[in-house]
Scaffold this motif. Structure first.
Motif, PDB file in Angstrom:
ATOM      1  N   THR A 156      25.069  41.512  30.034  1.00 20.58           N
ATOM      2  CA  THR A 156      26.281  40.700  29.929  1.00 20.58           C
ATOM      3  C   THR A 156      26.002  39.342  29.278  1.00 20.58           C
ATOM      4  O   THR A 156      26.940  38.692  28.813  1.00 20.58           O
ATOM      5  CB  THR A 156      26.959  40.518  31.309  1.00 20.58           C
ATOM      6  OG1 THR A 156      26.042  39.910  32.216  1.00 20.58           O
ATOM      7  CG2 THR A 156      27.435  41.856  31.858  1.00 20.58           C
ATOM      8  N   SER A 157      24.738  38.903  29.213  1.00 20.21           N
ATOM      9  CA  SER A 157      24.400  37.749  28.362  1.00 20.21           C
ATOM     10  C   SER A 157      24.667  38.099  26.904  1.00 20.21           C
ATOM     11  O   SER A 157      25.238  37.306  26.145  1.00 20.21           O
ATOM     12  CB  SER A 157      22.908  37.394  28.490  1.00 20.21           C
ATOM     13  OG  SER A 157      22.653  36.797  29.708  1.00 20.21           O
ATOM     14  N   ALA A 158      24.211  39.290  26.521  1.00 22.19           N
ATOM     15  CA  ALA A 158      24.450  39.750  25.143  1.00 22.19           C
ATOM     16  C   ALA A 158      25.949  39.822  24.872  1.00 22.19           C
ATOM     17  O   ALA A 158      26.415  39.417  23.799  1.00 22.19           O
ATOM     18  CB  ALA A 158      23.802  41.116  24.932  1.00 22.19           C
ATOM     19  N   ALA A 159      26.701  40.327  25.845  1.00 18.78           N
ATOM     20  CA  ALA A 159      28.152  40.439  25.673  1.00 18.78           C
ATOM     21  C   ALA A 159      28.769  39.059  25.443  1.00 18.78           C
ATOM     22  O   ALA A 159      29.490  38.844  24.461  1.00 18.78           O
ATOM     23  CB  ALA A 159      28.782  41.116  26.896  1.00 18.78           C
ATOM     24  N   ILE A 171      38.666  33.675  25.486  1.00 21.60           N
ATOM     25  CA  ILE A 171      38.992  33.185  24.141  1.00 21.60           C
ATOM     26  C   ILE A 171      37.717  32.992  23.329  1.00 21.60           C
ATOM     27  O   ILE A 171      36.704  32.492  23.835  1.00 21.60           O
ATOM     28  CB  ILE A 171      39.760  31.842  24.250  1.00 21.60           C
ATOM     29  CG1 ILE A 171      41.084  32.057  24.998  1.00 21.60           C
ATOM     30  CG2 ILE A 171      40.017  31.244  22.871  1.00 21.60           C
ATOM     31  CD1 ILE A 171      41.800  30.765  25.359  1.00 21.60           C
ATOM     32  N   LEU A 172      37.792  33.371  22.060  1.00 19.95           N
ATOM     33  CA  LEU A 172      36.676  33.163  21.136  1.00 19.95           C
ATOM     34  C   LEU A 172      37.090  32.187  20.054  1.00 19.95           C
ATOM     35  O   LEU A 172      38.198  32.278  19.520  1.00 19.95           O
ATOM     36  CB  LEU A 172      36.297  34.473  20.433  1.00 19.95           C
ATOM     37  CG  LEU A 172      36.115  35.715  21.286  1.00 19.95           C
ATOM     38  CD1 LEU A 172      35.730  36.893  20.397  1.00 19.95           C
ATOM     39  CD2 LEU A 172      35.068  35.479  22.357  1.00 19.95           C
ATOM     40  N   ARG A 178      30.848  34.247  12.602  1.00 14.63           N
ATOM     41  CA  ARG A 178      30.050  33.921  13.785  1.00 14.63           C
ATOM     42  C   ARG A 178      30.982  33.477  14.910  1.00 14.63           C
ATOM     43  O   ARG A 178      31.923  32.716  14.681  1.00 14.63           O
ATOM     44  CB  ARG A 178      29.096  32.779  13.449  1.00 14.63           C
ATOM     45  CG  ARG A 178      28.232  32.315  14.623  1.00 14.63           C
ATOM     46  CD  ARG A 178      27.551  30.999  14.332  1.00 14.63           C
ATOM     47  NE  ARG A 178      26.636  31.071  13.200  1.00 14.63           N
ATOM     48  CZ  ARG A 178      25.366  31.473  13.291  1.00 14.63           C
ATOM     49  NH1 ARG A 178      24.867  31.828  14.451  1.00 14.63           N
ATOM     50  NH2 ARG A 178      24.597  31.489  12.226  1.00 14.63           N
ATOM     51  N   VAL A 179      30.718  33.984  16.096  1.00 13.02           N
ATOM     52  CA  VAL A 179      31.426  33.483  17.275  1.00 13.02           C
ATOM     53  C   VAL A 179      30.759  32.170  17.675  1.00 13.02           C
ATOM     54  O   VAL A 179      29.579  32.141  18.017  1.00 13.02           O
ATOM     55  CB  VAL A 179      31.387  34.510  18.426  1.00 13.02           C
ATOM     56  CG1 VAL A 179      32.009  33.927  19.683  1.00 13.02           C
ATOM     57  CG2 VAL A 179      32.120  35.779  18.008  1.00 13.02           C
ATOM     58  N   VAL A 180      31.520  31.085  17.593  1.00 19.01           N
ATOM     59  CA  VAL A 180      30.967  29.753  17.852  1.00 19.01           C
ATOM     60  C   VAL A 180      30.971  29.453  19.346  1.00 19.01           C
ATOM     61  O   VAL A 180      30.020  28.907  19.894  1.00 19.01           O
ATOM     62  CB  VAL A 180      31.790  28.693  17.085  1.00 19.01           C
ATOM     63  CG1 VAL A 180      31.235  27.305  17.343  1.00 19.01           C
ATOM     64  CG2 VAL A 180      31.804  28.996  15.591  1.00 19.01           C
ATOM     65  N   GLN A 181      32.080  29.793  20.008  1.00 22.02           N
ATOM     66  CA  GLN A 181      32.173  29.577  21.455  1.00 22.02           C
ATOM     67  C   GLN A 181      32.904  30.747  22.099  1.00 22.02           C
ATOM     68  O   GLN A 181      33.828  31.309  21.521  1.00 22.02           O
ATOM     69  CB  GLN A 181      32.937  28.282  21.775  1.00 22.02           C
ATOM     70  CG  GLN A 181      32.157  27.022  21.404  1.00 22.02           C
ATOM     71  CD  GLN A 181      32.843  25.758  21.876  1.00 22.02           C
ATOM     72  OE1 GLN A 181      34.072  25.679  21.855  1.00 22.02           O
ATOM     73  NE2 GLN A 181      32.066  24.771  22.280  1.00 22.02           N
ATOM     74  N   GLU A 235      27.671  29.600  23.623  1.00 25.17           N
ATOM     75  CA  GLU A 235      27.883  28.693  22.501  1.00 25.17           C
ATOM     76  C   GLU A 235      26.826  28.966  21.453  1.00 25.17           C
ATOM     77  O   GLU A 235      25.624  29.009  21.766  1.00 25.17           O
ATOM     78  CB  GLU A 235      27.790  27.239  22.999  1.00 25.17           C
ATOM     79  CG  GLU A 235      28.108  26.212  21.947  1.00 25.17           C
ATOM     80  CD  GLU A 235      28.561  24.887  22.549  1.00 25.17           C
ATOM     81  OE1 GLU A 235      28.138  24.574  23.680  1.00 25.17           O
ATOM     82  OE2 GLU A 235      29.331  24.177  21.882  1.00 25.17           O
ATOM     83  N   SER A 236      27.277  29.183  20.218  1.00 23.38           N
ATOM     84  CA  SER A 236      26.369  29.421  19.081  1.00 23.38           C
ATOM     85  C   SER A 236      25.302  30.472  19.393  1.00 23.38           C
ATOM     86  O   SER A 236      24.117  30.276  19.117  1.00 23.38           O
ATOM     87  CB  SER A 236      25.686  28.111  18.677  1.00 23.38           C
ATOM     88  OG  SER A 236      26.652  27.161  18.333  1.00 23.38           O
TER      89      SER A 236
END
Ligand SMILES: [Zn+2]
Length: 451
Positions: A78-81, A384-385, A417-420, A430-431
């Motif tokens: 779930t860290s990866a998720a 939210i992403l 890239r998903v920033v947050q 984050e990042s």
């Protein structure tokens, strides 16, 4: 309006039907404001120049916890998720299947404080065990996983057993996820191939053949229609399978067709060189750029209804610990699936609206989580992403947070890239770096949801 906890200001909000510059207000973990005005908030995040998407909903995930923590566990998976932009998963593990209501209670209790994203849990259907369907469904499982062939130690359902399971599911209103490969065809192929002494990756396309998948999907589609059950055919690997399922849908079957990135972006021939690192089933089928483009077209058109990772990780050592016949099936995918979909949008194979549809809204709807999950709307959870759509980067095995520690997409140059990542209004990554807050909660399917 009293003050907000969080305002995401000035971003472009993407929904399945369009995009608009809107401010997003969050209070008590839920979206409470979506509009052109910017109310005051305890904290404001500037999303100027960024896309604002609902969090990803990945409904086909195996985290092996409890069971095989040397392959993956809930904290790492779930860290990866969270880092990749997935805020809700639906998990099931074949080594420790949920077969009874007591199993579900035990697993839910065990996973308290072990997840960085919200999660639902699926049960395994067992041949002859259709009596468990109604109680497990009432207890809140997200779906029933059904194998048509004995795989990963889980016994397969022949047509009679599948009919029995789907009949019970139709009565209960339950939904199933069907792994479709015909047992007699995979068994006969295995016997033949083993007799030739072959034990390299080249056996995969012959062992797990297109015909085996087609036969099982055709039988499953027919029985879903005849029983009136609801089901998803898992990991549709090539267009002919999707086409068969579409025919049953046009005759009234409540069928969904799940895609996974490996059937869009990996090639059949890679099994020759990569062997066990391409051992997943069904295996990759694409041979040409046109084959890949056709899969994206089917996804855009809704013939393939949604995407998942089918995250089923093993480390490189585990993948190298035997010959092609006995190493684990499966790929890691939670780290990369959202990135690959955002890249497909940057390359023009999908729109960003499609990304939200296939990896948030539709899976959440099918499995009874929508509109709390899978939607960026007033009343929804504030999952939210913030996405920088143009950012170029290279996917690297060294960045993988799954215990697998590698990705079949290593070296692929992508954009986006998903920033947050926010989970119910709290920043959880984050990042690319997860904050590992373990604030993920079990989300039961909404009672009465019918997708
Ligand atoms: Zn799977």
């Amino acid at each position: 309006m009293t003050d907000l906890d969080l305002l995401i200001a000035g971003g472009t909000v993407v929904t399945p039907t369009g995009r608009r510059r809107l401010h997003v207000g969050v209070r008590d973990g839920a979206v409470v404001h979506l509009g052109p005005e910017a109310p005051s908030a305890a904290r404001t995040v500037d999303a100027g120049g960024l896309l604002v998407l609902p969090g990803g909903v990945d409904t086909h995930v195996h985290l092996m916890d409890p069971g095989s923590p040397e392959r993956e566990d809930f904290p790492t998976g779930t860290s990866a998720a969270a880092a990749s932009g997935v805020t809700t998963i639906i998990e099931h593990s074949h080594g420790t299947p949920v077969r009874t209501v007591a199993d579900l209670r035990d697993k839910t209790a065990y996973l308290r404080d072990r997840s960085n994203v919200d999660f639902g849990l699926a049960a395994h259907a067992w041949p002859g065990g259709s009596g468990e369907v109604a109680p497990l469904w009432a207890a809140g499982v997200s779906f029933f996983k059904v194998f048509t062939c004995t795989t990963h130690g889980v016994p397969g359902h022949d047509a009679a057993r599948l009919h029995q399971h789907l009949t019970a599911s139709a009565q209960a209103g339950a939904v199933s996820l069907l792994h479709c490969e015909d047992e007699s065809l995979t068994e006969a192929a295995e016997t033949l191939l083993r007799a030739t002494g072959r034990s390299d990756g080249s056996v995969l396309p012959d062992w797990r053949s297109r015909e085996a998948e087609l036969v099982a999907a055709a039988v499953a589609g027919l029985l879903v229609r005849r029983t009136g059950a609801r089901a998803t055919v898992a990991h549709v690997s090539h267009p002919e399978v999707a086409d068969y399922l579409m025919r049953e849908r046009s005759r009234g079957a409540a069928l969904h067709a799940e895609g996974c990135p490996q059937y869009f972006l990996l090639r059949e021939e890679e099994a020759l060189e990569q062997g066990a690192l391409r051992k997943f089933t069904p295996p990759a089928r694409a041979r040409t750029d046109e084959d890949e483009a056709e899969m994206w077209r089917l996804l855009r058109a809704g013939v393939l209804t949604h995407m998942s990772s089918d995250h089923a990780p093993s480390t490189l050592e585990q993948k190298r610990a035997g010959d092609i016949w006995n190493v684990h099936f499966g790929l890691p995918g939670l780290d990369s699936t959202m990135s690959l979909l955002l890249d497909a949008a940057a390359r023009g194979f999908l729109s960003y609206e499609d990304v939200v549809r296939v990896y948030s809204e539709v899976p959440a709807r099918i499995y009874g989580l929508w509109p709390r999950k899978g939607a960026l709307a007033v009343g929804a959870d504030a999952d939210i992403l913030l996405v920088d759509p143009g950012d170029p980067r290279t996917l690297r095995s060294t960045d993988v947070l799954s215990k697998a520690g590698w990705t079949p997409f290593d070296g692929r140059q992508i954009r986006g890239r998903v920033v947050q990542t926010f989970l119910r209004g709290t920043l959880v990554a984050e990042s690319g770096r997860p904050l590992d807050e373990r604030t993920g909660r079990f989300v039961a399917r909404a009672v009465g949801a019918t997708g």
